[in-house]
Design an enzyme around this catalytic site. Structure first.
Site, PDB file in Angstrom:
ATOM      1  N   THR A  54     -10.278  -0.290   1.034  1.00 28.71           N
ATOM      2  CA  THR A  54     -10.865   0.521  -0.037  1.00 28.71           C
ATOM      3  C   THR A  54     -10.965  -0.362  -1.280  1.00 28.71           C
ATOM      4  O   THR A  54     -10.006  -1.041  -1.647  1.00 28.71           O
ATOM      5  CB  THR A  54     -10.009   1.758  -0.342  1.00 28.71           C
ATOM      6  OG1 THR A  54      -9.961   2.592   0.817  1.00 28.71           O
ATOM      7  CG2 THR A  54     -10.589   2.556  -1.502  1.00 28.71           C
ATOM      8  N   LEU A 107      -4.452   1.401  -3.316  1.00 28.49           N
ATOM      9  CA  LEU A 107      -5.694   1.587  -2.573  1.00 28.49           C
ATOM     10  C   LEU A 107      -5.505   0.951  -1.211  1.00 28.49           C
ATOM     11  O   LEU A 107      -4.876  -0.106  -1.103  1.00 28.49           O
ATOM     12  CB  LEU A 107      -6.878   0.929  -3.298  1.00 28.49           C
ATOM     13  CG  LEU A 107      -7.228   1.464  -4.690  1.00 28.49           C
ATOM     14  CD1 LEU A 107      -8.373   0.635  -5.292  1.00 28.49           C
ATOM     15  CD2 LEU A 107      -7.610   2.930  -4.647  1.00 28.49           C
ATOM     16  N   ASP A 108      -6.027   1.592  -0.170  1.00 33.24           N
ATOM     17  CA  ASP A 108      -5.938   1.016   1.162  1.00 33.24           C
ATOM     18  C   ASP A 108      -6.562  -0.377   1.181  1.00 33.24           C
ATOM     19  O   ASP A 108      -7.425  -0.696   0.353  1.00 33.24           O
ATOM     20  CB  ASP A 108      -6.668   1.894   2.178  1.00 33.24           C
ATOM     21  CG  ASP A 108      -5.973   3.227   2.410  1.00 33.24           C
ATOM     22  OD1 ASP A 108      -4.773   3.328   2.087  1.00 33.24           O
ATOM     23  OD2 ASP A 108      -6.627   4.159   2.903  1.00 33.24           O
ATOM     24  N   LYS A 109      -6.167  -1.186   2.143  1.00 33.11           N
ATOM     25  CA  LYS A 109      -6.682  -2.550   2.269  1.00 33.11           C
ATOM     26  C   LYS A 109      -8.207  -2.587   2.215  1.00 33.11           C
ATOM     27  O   LYS A 109      -8.792  -3.423   1.525  1.00 33.11           O
ATOM     28  CB  LYS A 109      -6.195  -3.152   3.589  1.00 33.11           C
ATOM     29  CG  LYS A 109      -6.777  -4.524   3.911  1.00 33.11           C
ATOM     30  CD  LYS A 109      -6.315  -5.022   5.266  1.00 33.11           C
ATOM     31  CE  LYS A 109      -6.951  -6.359   5.615  1.00 33.11           C
ATOM     32  NZ  LYS A 109      -6.534  -6.849   6.954  1.00 33.11           N
TER      33      LYS A 109
END
Length: 346
Positions: free
Chosen positions: A153, A149-151
């Site tokens: 998100t 997951l993106d930072k």
């Protein structure tokens, strides 16, 4: 399948080559003997590292052919310490056993160490929390990241603790639920209101021509193009109007492929970028200025992409049980949805 010699030394498995295995590749045959415990790529790495002996002599070529009656020794070195250092970082753990751990990842936590983020990541946290329960991924005592997951998100994320679960979960995520029980759902707050209650975005992604750190929709024929499909469904429209448009919407997205920034790029591509997305929705950031006084500060102050991994379901690699996890909205996401819900419909 040949059983390992029960008198083998600790850390060494010994197998005897039968007539049916004559002429087979060493790596292929060993993969069959060890079953799901070791991947073929891991076995190939062990062979090249000199950990496999045939009749007492090291063999460094995975393609080496077997002969009837040969004795094959497979060395299993102890997992080496991982390069990232263990750090005591609080984690919201949804589930944990000897094979895997499921967490509710908070906003701001980077998953894996990298340029500019060598400490304070999820991997650093898991090295501290899991400790000796990590039996080694690829021979290194580290957690096995099967999806990211993106930072900025938030939401549900599963991590493998050993080669067995890492291999099984990686296969499941690569399949994206087409033939198995994997199910992933993301909730996003986007600008505008998609005209249809549900739809599919089928558009290849590649590197942006203006910024190599960004992704963009590109033609299928381009060299770096990667097939990407996102299915979305509108959950709620905020400030809905009679012409089926809206000020913003809460949507659920399900991925048929797993490309970098896929949801963010795809939703922006159809004209509905995520609220707060500084990368793919910059042109929409000033829209918050037109909102009512009781809503504007919340939306204008939301400075990350409004994306949350709400649901994750998968089949446990060892027990075969279907596990299902849901993560509640983090406080800022919940506040954003609540504020937008105050917008009047027309």
């Amino acid at each position: 399948m040949s059983a390992p010699d029960s008198e083998a030394a600790a850390g060494l498995k010994v197998f005897h080559v039968g007539e049916d295995a004559a002429g087979m590749r060493l790596d292929q045959w060993l993969a069959a003997q060890t079953g799901a415990d070791l991947s073929r790529s891991r076995i190939q790495a062990l062979i090249r590292a000199g950990e496999v002996h045939v009749d007492g002599k090291p063999v460094h070529e995975p393609k080496a052919k077997l002969v009837t009656g040969a004795v094959v020794g497979l060395g299993m070195p102890q997992p080496t310490p991982a390069e990232p250092e263990a750090e005591a970082i609080d984690l919201a753990i949804l589930y944990e056993d000897d094979d895997l751990i499921v967490i509710d990842k908070p906003v701001g936590l980077v998953v894996h160490p990298g340029a500019g983020n060598w400490t304070g990541t999820l991997v650093n946290a898991l090295l501290h929390h899991c400790g000796a329960s990590l039996s080694g991924i690829g021979g290194v005592r580290r957690p096995g990241i099967v999806h990211r997951l993106d930072k900025d998100t938030s939401g549900v994320l599963v991590v493998a603790k050993n080669d067995f679960s890492h291999r099984a979960l990686s296969d499941a995520f690569a399949d994206h639920g087409r033939t198995g029980d994997l199910e992933r759902a993301y909730h996003a707050v986007v600008w505008g209101g998609p005209p249809r209650p549900a739809g599919t975005i089928d558009a290849a992604l590649g590197r942006s021509g203006s910024d190599r750190t960004k992704r963009a929709v590109v033609s299928e024929g381009r060299g770096d193009a990667r097939h990407a499909v996102t299915h979305y469904a509108v959950i709620e429209k905020f400030g809905a109007r009679s012409d089926a448009t809206a000020t913003a919407s809460l949507v659920e997205c399900r991925l048929e492929t797993g490309r970098t920034h896929q949801i963010r790029v795809h939703m922006a591509h159809i004209g509905h970028p995520l609220v707060g997305d500084q990368t793919y929705g910059r042109a929409f950031l000033t829209k918050a200025n037109k909102l009512p006084d009781d809503v504007r500060p919340v939306v204008a102050g939301f400075s990350r992409q409004a994306l949350h991994a709400r649901l994750l379901q998968f089949r446990h690699p060892r027990t075969d049980e279907v596990l299902r996890f849901e993560a509640p909205y983090p406080a800022d996401f919940a506040e954003l949805v609540e504020a937008l819900s105050r917008l009047p419909s027309e």
